[in-house]
Enzyme design. Structure first.
Site, PDB file in Angstrom:
ATOM      1  N   HIS A 501       0.817  -1.216   0.000  1.00 45.99           N
ATOM      2  CA  HIS A 501       0.000   0.000   0.000  1.00 45.99           C
ATOM      3  C   HIS A 501       0.850   1.266   0.000  1.00 45.99           C
ATOM      4  O   HIS A 501       0.353   2.359  -0.320  1.00 45.99           O
ATOM      5  CB  HIS A 501      -0.931   0.007   1.216  1.00 45.99           C
ATOM      6  N   ASP A 505      -1.808   2.359  -4.508  1.00 44.88           N
ATOM      7  CA  ASP A 505      -3.089   2.666  -3.861  1.00 44.88           C
ATOM      8  C   ASP A 505      -4.155   1.693  -4.352  1.00 44.88           C
ATOM      9  O   ASP A 505      -4.015   1.050  -5.396  1.00 44.88           O
ATOM     10  CB  ASP A 505      -3.507   4.106  -4.170  1.00 44.88           C
TER      11      ASP A 505
END
Length: 528
Positions: A501, A505
């Site tokens: 992450h 995204d």
């Protein structure tokens, strides 16, 4: 005495340059000698020193055969060359550069450290991969006493990623094998064997034993001028200091007027009128005993290979440091299966390898990475590195452990080429014969447990420094609505993308999966 300069083929011609038949090079120049040699100035005997500042040899002037210019160098007699001298990289005058193919003399690793041993080369455990810190000796191809030549395989080394053949760099004889077959956890640089130039010198290394640390061997030979008694006294004092460990522990625990204990321990101490300060903790010792011996259970302890250890450490590091999240999509693969059935007869006719579903998945993943390059990146703390090359690692499970050989520039290769490379890499992985270039440099990983094992869906662990890994499940038939209210049967395959992450995204990962699914459901677009 064998000459040190005969150790290397490049250095054997240096006698004609030095104009000194029985000459050899000392360990290093002093700072003044280096600058003088670089400028072409004369190097006096006072500026040439051995390891401990002792003057060796004298300077001389000779004429370069090619340029005709006068050059200055030095001479060292074979008697003065005895002792702990070894060749290192050092500047050479301009005229000498015309004789050698390069401007530096590449040194041998180590020569005789005493008058009782002839000149020899101590070969250390090489670093065969960027992450390698130690290795194992799988087996020795050469035996003690064998003649070795450049390019011949000395032994097979088990690194943190594969078993690699270690080749000999110089001509000579294998005098002593320090670390035999099956030797484990040998640190990089630690001596594993000794080679000599002359066959008659082999017997002199029969009882040779390497020092525990190669770097400390040389200083240990020359005793310091200070009295050796003082360090021994200091060691004794240091060893005596830790004796009252238990007392110090008790004092430190009582100094804060607080004893750390569980409620059960406090209750038992109170019921038996035993002060807590008189008790010693034993929970950790008890847990170790229970783990070491489980009564009534039969078991066998299987030693971990180097590959297993590194894989475990890297996966643990990945789960502890990378914020994973997972995206799953189901793709209808009827057209993909049909395309494969049409291409394989043509592959058979041309003598090529059959194309598998996994080969089509690799191609689709590579093209999706080209379309969404943000997923072809790595987290570098201060920045994100986005790669121009699309190199796909393919997970291959073997009896030796998990390997991830790489298909380079998969987005630019045809399906036939990918199929051929994957099968060759998988074969080398199962034979434990992968080379570093076969698994280094990947930017994305594909792991398929569907076809071989029938796993419907799973989540894979990101392979650092990459930022994503694709987990492919098996294809299964489902009844789905068709045209005009009818039902039809379709084949669906599950794919789960594990993302870092910090780099990818959620929306970016979803965009990549959308592109990947599009290639699977419309496979002819991969051929355009």
């Amino acid at each position: 005495m064998a000459l040190l300069l005969r150790h290397s083929r490049k250095l054997r011609r240096v006698h004609g340059v030095l104009d000194w038949e029985r000459g050899s090079i000392a360990r290093h120049f002093s700072a003044s000698a280096c600058s003088a040699a670089a400028k072409g100035e004369a190097v006096s005997s006072s500026s040439v020193h051995g390891e401990y500042g002792k003057k060796v040899g004298s300077s001389s002037i000779f004429q370069d055969r090619q340029s005709g210019k006068d050059l200055h160098t030095f001479k060292v007699s074979s008697r003065e060359a005895r002792g702990s001298y070894s060749l290192k990289r050092m500047p050479i005058a301009t005229g000498v550069n015309s004789l050698f193919s390069c401007g530096q003399v590449v040194s041998a690793r180590q020569f005789s450290s005493g008058a009782d041993l002839p000149p020899h080369e101590a070969i250390g455990m090489p670093s065969l991969s960027p992450t390698m810190t130690e290795g194992n000796i799988a087996r020795w191809v050469k035996k003690e006493g064998d003649k070795v030549s450049p390019g011949e395989v000395l032994c097979e080394v088990e690194t943190d990623k594969a078993t690699v053949e270690m080749e000999c760099m110089e001509e000579g004889y294998l005098a002593k094998i320090v670390c035999g077959d099956g030797a484990k956890e040998i640190k990089v640089g630690e001596i594993i064997c000794i080679t000599v130039e002359e066959e008659g010198d082999i017997e002199k290394f029969k009882d040779y034993k390497a020092s525990s640390s190669p770097s400390a061997a040389a200083p240990a030979e020359s005793k310091p001028q200070s009295e050796p008694v003082q360090p021994k006294e200091e060691k004794k004092e240091v060893s005596k200091a830790p004796e009252p460990t238990a007392t110090k522990t008790e004092e430190s625990s009582q100094s804060g007027d607080r004893l750390f204990s569980s409620p059960v321990a406090r209750k038992l101490a109170e019921d038996n009128n035993v002060p807590l300060s008189s008790l010693k903790a034993s929970a950790s010792k008890g847990s170790k005993k229970e783990a070491a011996a489980a009564p009534g259970l039969g078991y066998v302890d299987l030693p971990n290979t180097q590959i297993r250890k590194v894989t475990a450490n890297r996966l643990l590091q990945s789960k502890q440091t990378i914020p994973h999240y997972y995206l799953t999509v189901d793709s209808r693969v009827d057209k993909l299966i049909k395309l494969r059935s049409e291409l394989n007869p043509m592959q058979d006719a041309s003598g090529g390898k059959k194309i598998s579903i996994n080969d089509l998945v690799i191609k689709a993943a590579a093209l999706a990475l080209r379309k969404v390059p943000a997923c072809n990146s790595s987290w570098m703390n201060d920045f994100i590195r986005q790669y121009h090359n699309v190199n796909i690692n393919v997970a291959v499970q073997t009896e030796h452990g998990l390997f991830v050989p790489v298909v380079r520039d998969a987005d630019k290769k045809g399906l036939a080429t990918i199929a051929d490379e994957v099968k060759q890499l998988a074969l080398r992985a199962r034979d434990n014969s992968l080379k570093p270039e076969d698994y280094e440099g990947g930017t994305f990983t594909v792991s398929n447990l569907g076809g071989p094992f029938g796993i419907k869906q799973f989540c894979a662990i990101v392979n650092p420094p990459q930022s994503a890994i694709l987990a492919i499940g098996s294809a299964e038939k489902r009844v789905v609505p068709g045209v005009e209210g009818q039902f039809e049967v379709g084949s669906f395959m599950s794919a789960t993308l594990s993302c870092d992450h910090r780099v990818i995204d959620g929306a970016m990962g979803a965009e990549w999966l959308k592109a990947f699914k599009s290639y699977l459901e419309n496979p002819t677009t991969m051929l355009l």
